[in-house]
Enzyme design. Sequence first.
Site, mmCIF file in Angstrom:
data_model
loop_
_atom_site.group_PDB
_atom_site.id
_atom_site.type_symbol
_atom_site.label_atom_id
_atom_site.label_comp_id
_atom_site.label_asym_id
_atom_site.label_seq_id
_atom_site.Cartn_x
_atom_site.Cartn_y
_atom_site.Cartn_z
ATOM 1 C CE1 TYR A 117 -116.031 70.042 -34.275
ATOM 2 C CE2 TYR A 117 -118.025 71.289 -34.754
ATOM 3 C CZ TYR A 117 -116.872 71.113 -34.020
ATOM 4 O OH TYR A 117 -116.544 72.017 -33.041
ATOM 5 C CG LEU A 121 -111.388 76.241 -35.772
ATOM 6 C CD1 LEU A 121 -110.989 74.838 -36.211
ATOM 7 C CD2 LEU A 121 -112.873 76.309 -35.546
ATOM 8 N NE ARG A 164 -113.352 75.567 -39.972
ATOM 9 C CZ ARG A 164 -113.990 76.466 -39.231
ATOM 10 N NH1 ARG A 164 -113.359 77.506 -38.739
ATOM 11 N NH2 ARG A 164 -115.282 76.335 -38.957
ATOM 12 N NE ARG A 182 -112.672 51.144 -28.339
ATOM 13 C CZ ARG A 182 -111.457 51.020 -27.787
ATOM 14 N NH1 ARG A 182 -110.852 49.852 -27.761
ATOM 15 N NH2 ARG A 182 -110.865 52.071 -27.239
ATOM 16 C CG HIS A 208 -106.490 52.483 -30.433
ATOM 17 N ND1 HIS A 208 -107.114 51.512 -29.689
ATOM 18 C CD2 HIS A 208 -106.460 53.592 -29.652
ATOM 19 C CE1 HIS A 208 -107.445 51.998 -28.503
ATOM 20 N NE2 HIS A 208 -107.057 53.265 -28.454
ATOM 21 C CE LYS A 244 -116.080 73.804 -36.394
ATOM 22 N NZ LYS A 244 -115.949 74.226 -35.006
ATOM 23 C CD GLU A 252 -109.546 78.262 -30.502
ATOM 24 O OE1 GLU A 252 -110.285 78.721 -31.370
ATOM 25 O OE2 GLU A 252 -108.980 77.154 -30.595
#
Length: 290
Positions: free
Chosen positions: A35, A205, A54, A103, A105, A149, A181
């Site tokens: 995101y 990040l 990014r 569903r 993996h 991210k 961070e």
Amino acid sequence: MSVYPILLSQSKFMHRDSLTYPYEERGLQFGDGVYEVIRIYNGNYYLIDEHVNRLFRSADAVKIELPFAKQELTSLLLDLLDKNTMTTDGKLYLQVTRGSAPRDHVFPENVGPNVYAYIQDFPRNLENLTDGVSTITQRDTRWENCYIKSLNLLPNVLAKQAAKENGCYEAILHQDGLVTECSSSNIYLVKDGTIYTHPATKSILHGCVRMRVEKFAGDLNIPFVEEPFSTDDIKDADELFLSSSTSEIMPVVKVDGSIINNGNPGKITRQLQEAYESDAKIVNNSVSAR
Ligand code: PDD
């Protein structure tokens, strides 16, 4: 802070109420996606190219192929502002998941990613930007690839909640005492006129505002050293500040109850805030004018 009515879904615009996702969606079930959050000032994106770059880097790192080129996505995001006639200060949330599939993996075959983006009003927090904020320290329990991210934010969510429960704005994360961070921002320590921050390795990040802080420091002839500092160093810091698209350049005046710089935002922090406001073309509601 309501969401504007038109959102982007895949490469189409639609009313927010008509967006539906199946319950077997990989972002929902696995956090299998990436995101971005982009700041908007006066109806214009700030650092849009950096964020789009990014996003592509994050998607590439987790092997999600975006359904558009960078330029195409940028122009869709610009159209999103126009379609909503957005003119205020706000933010965009943009998410890309591996898609909808039963569903399992392993990656689904022949399934394309789900993309959506929306914008909302988000006024600047002038009080915090002027006075500074309080923080706590927390162990950094995240994975090795924090430069991605990713939607997997559970450790960040828990750290931020701990901060809130202690009456604080942010949680400063550390690995064995070395500060990486914060739960949703980058952090910097100022000592004897030099800015220190964790190097842009896989452990943090690589913030878009962080890139700007480095540039502003260069412009202002302030040494910017990518070297981790420790939670002990914080006690003797001259200044401390954090950065993110939503927090901008935010003075930190308290850590675990200890006061920094007599509880006042420092001189270098203020210089960087001024540089930020001029770079982001913030005209009316400036911190320095308060
Ligand atoms: N967070 N570090 C982390 C862990 C973050 O989540 C963020 C941003 C940053 C700063 O990145 P940038 O300067 O590009 O905003 C650093 C966003 C705002 C969020 O998740 O809401």
